[in-house]
Design a protein around this motif. Structure first.
Motif, mmCIF file in Angstrom:
data_model
loop_
_atom_site.group_PDB
_atom_site.id
_atom_site.type_symbol
_atom_site.label_atom_id
_atom_site.label_comp_id
_atom_site.label_asym_id
_atom_site.label_seq_id
_atom_site.Cartn_x
_atom_site.Cartn_y
_atom_site.Cartn_z
ATOM 1 N N LEU A 312 52.259 34.652 41.858
ATOM 2 C CA LEU A 312 52.195 35.474 40.653
ATOM 3 C C LEU A 312 50.754 35.869 40.352
ATOM 4 N N GLU A 313 49.843 34.911 40.505
ATOM 5 C CA GLU A 313 48.436 35.201 40.249
ATOM 6 C C GLU A 313 47.907 36.279 41.182
ATOM 7 N N THR A 314 48.359 36.284 42.426
ATOM 8 C CA THR A 314 47.930 37.308 43.377
ATOM 9 C C THR A 314 48.317 38.699 42.883
ATOM 10 N N TRP A 315 49.572 38.837 42.453
ATOM 11 C CA TRP A 315 50.040 40.124 41.933
ATOM 12 C C TRP A 315 49.240 40.536 40.692
ATOM 13 N N VAL A 316 49.137 39.630 39.732
ATOM 14 C CA VAL A 316 48.533 39.978 38.444
ATOM 15 C C VAL A 316 47.039 40.273 38.586
ATOM 16 N N TYR A 322 42.425 46.706 38.825
ATOM 17 C CA TYR A 322 42.514 48.169 38.713
ATOM 18 C C TYR A 322 42.915 48.606 37.296
ATOM 19 N N ASN A 323 42.669 47.729 36.323
ATOM 20 C CA ASN A 323 42.916 48.063 34.916
ATOM 21 C C ASN A 323 44.384 48.399 34.660
ATOM 22 N N MET A 324 45.271 47.711 35.379
ATOM 23 C CA MET A 324 46.708 47.953 35.250
ATOM 24 C C MET A 324 47.370 46.689 34.715
ATOM 25 N N PRO A 325 48.117 46.765 33.619
ATOM 26 C CA PRO A 325 48.781 45.570 33.096
ATOM 27 C C PRO A 325 50.006 45.212 33.918
ATOM 28 N N THR A 326 50.520 44.033 33.680
ATOM 29 C CA THR A 326 51.727 43.547 34.341
ATOM 30 C C THR A 326 52.785 43.241 33.292
ATOM 31 N N ILE A 327 54.031 43.612 33.587
ATOM 32 C CA ILE A 327 55.162 43.118 32.810
ATOM 33 C C ILE A 327 56.069 42.366 33.772
ATOM 34 N N TYR A 343 49.279 34.582 32.701
ATOM 35 C CA TYR A 343 48.734 35.561 31.760
ATOM 36 C C TYR A 343 47.529 35.008 30.998
ATOM 37 N N ASP A 344 47.527 33.699 30.744
ATOM 38 C CA ASP A 344 46.397 33.091 30.038
ATOM 39 C C ASP A 344 45.065 33.427 30.702
ATOM 40 N N LYS A 345 45.092 33.650 32.013
ATOM 41 C CA LYS A 345 43.855 33.900 32.767
ATOM 42 C C LYS A 345 43.427 35.369 32.738
#
Length: 521
Positions: A312-316, A322-327, A343-345
């Protein structure tokens, strides 16, 4: 083109007329005050007092997959395994010899006898034609022997992030993705046709904007899907505004997307790139959502996560660079906890990029508080209450059920928007509003934590302004104001003033998007 809609009851406004020029609302007033303008209009529509509110925003669905679902065998109204098989047999007789037989939408929990169809059942229809039938949730599938053969799935086959039950023909999570890889090859025209069908269905329910996960919903070729959407937007073929929730088969594919210059906000007001979308676990109905403790009705099974925390950390991190959020699709409380740990990171104070949680179902009080503290965008589906109220306590027990589906709490504390997850559910916004207000199944037989009931006004906001806020679009749509896009829906009654149990009877009479009527009853 100028159009004027008169004699309207406009939500939150005392004015009774809407003057539209091309794609914008240019005046809110009365018919009397607009007489000079009306005389120069191309069309005047008398709404005879009907209720007008902003076009509905379904903040999370699968538009392309919805269209494809409507083209295949629809099983959501089946009440038995036999009924599923009968519908499949009927369609099988209509197909060409080399066509796949595809269906979706059954929920065995609602059958008279709650049992899944099996590989043997599908083999009784055909052993030479591949058959694949997807459960309503989209996280479990049953296939026949021919489909398993084409996917090179054997008795000892395994797949990371999913399961294969060869004996019964059951596939879960990433195993379904493997099966998708051998489906008939998609073309630009087949994808375009499905998008047109999906948006037509949305317009029928008053929807004018969607947050949609499409890139790998029916094909692995995300570039083809992206290209079709962008061309349709350029040619003005989209009748819903699409905020694309971008899902990819691997971080490597996502990196290629980013390297080609795509990131959040690329596009226009018909099709725009939104956040990265990750599916981190399964569903409650299929018992594949990852829980911290076993399912109450399935001891020994606590579900599983599709990705580890490090994955998950790799994806996020890649998206964040690239200034792109994750949902993230996170239904089980264990998955919610792991996603929040990641997300905390990455989430900055106040969450300016709108990182988010999709579904918000099984949540402990601790994780609810953590989501609020991070100010996460929360994408919930009140429509799920209709079916899930009947299984929630059996699945997770009374204690966990008491804090689950905390939609009102989230609405009152963060940006929480409503949707359907179609084709998991029909994108019936009016029904979704009733579910949010009553927290009770439509047939009245089951309910869940009534403290989370929303008012009709809150529920309507969750399908309008809150969706626009999640998409960074409150200056363009989500409300009826001068200068905004002319996106609105006409209803036969004011659903904020009818008895809660009758809200679902409200009819969509007209849907206007970009100033044009895209649906009319």
């Amino acid at each position: 083109m100028k159009r004027c809609f008169i004699n309207a009851t406009i939500w939150k406004h005392s004015e009774t007329a809407i003057l539209v020029e091309d794609d914008r609302i240019i005046r809110l007033s009365t018919a009397e005050a607009l007489q000079d303008e009306i005389s120069r209009c191309d069309e005047v529509i008398d709404l005879n007092g009907q209720f007008v509110c902003p076009g509905f925003i379904d903040s999370h669905l699968h538009l392309l997959e919805l269209g494809r679902y409507l083209e295949n065998v629809q099983l959501h109204t089946c009440t038995s395994r036999q009924q599923v098989l009968d519908r499949l047999r009927k369609r099988e007789k209509e197909l060409e010899p080399d066509e796949w037989l595809l269906g979706r939408g059954f929920n065995e929990e609602l059958f008279d006898v709650p049992e899944m169809p099996t590989k043997a059942d599908l083999d009784s229809i055909s052993t030479t034609r591949p058959i694949a039938v997807t459960r309503s949730c989209g996280h479990k599938m049953v296939v026949n022997s021919k489909a398993l053969e084409l996917a090179n799935m054997e008795e000892d086959s395994m797949v990371e992030g999913g399961t294969i039950d060869f004996e019964h023909g059951f596939l879960e999570e990433t195993a379904i993705t493997v099966l998708h890889g051998v489906w008939p090859k998609e073309t630009a025209e087949s994808i375009r046709r499905s998008i047109l069908r999906g948006q037509q269905e949305c317009n029928k329910y008053g929807i004018t904007a969607v947050g949609s996960d499409d890139f790998i919903s029916i094909t692995h070729d995300w570039r083809l899907v992206l290209d079709v959407f962008m061309k349709m937007a350029y040619h003005g073929e989209l009748t819903v505004r699409v905020n694309e929730q971008c899902e990819f088969p691997s971080p490597e594919e996502f990196a290629q997307f980013l390297d080609e210059g795509y990131t959040m906000d690329v596009g226009d007001d018909l099709f725009r790139i939104g956040p990265l979308k990750i599916i981190a676990d399964g569903s409650l109905g299929a018992r594949t959502a990852a829980l911290t403790k076993d399912y109450s009705d399935d001891p020994g099974n606590s579900g599983y996560m599709v990705y580890s925390r490090s994955e998950l950390e790799t994806w996020v991190k890649l998206a964040s660079d690239y200034n792109m959020p994750t949902i993230t699709h996170a239904i089980g409380d264990r998955t919610v906890r792991e996603v929040l740990n990641v997300y905390d990171k990455f989430v900055l104070p106040g969450n300016p990029l709108h990182y988010g949680l999709v579904h918000c179902q099984i949540m402990t009080p601790t994780e609810i508080r953590r989501a609020i503290d991070l100010n996460l965008c929360c994408y919930f589906q009140s429509l799920f209450i209709d079916d899930d109220a009947k299984i929630l306590k059996a699945r997770v027990g009374s204690d966990r059920a008491a804090s689950s589906y905390p939609f009102k709490t989230l609405y009152e504390t963060v940006i929480a928007s409503n949707g359907s997850d179609a084709p998991v559910e029909t994108p019936d916004v009016v029904k979704g509003i009733q579910m949010a207000v009553t927290r009770t199944s439509l047939d009245g037989t089951a309910s869940m934590n009534p403290d989370e009931r929303m008012s009709a006004e809150q529920a309507l906001e969750s399908y309008t302004a809150k969706g626009a806020e999640a998409f960074f679009a409150t200056d363009r749509f989500g409300s009826i104001e001068e200068g905004m896009y002319a996106d609105f829906v006409v209803l036969d009654q004011d659903l904020t003033k009818v008895p809660a149990e009758d809200i679902h009877k409200t009819k969509v009479m007209m849907t206007v998007m970009n100033g044009e009527t895209v649906f009319e009853r």
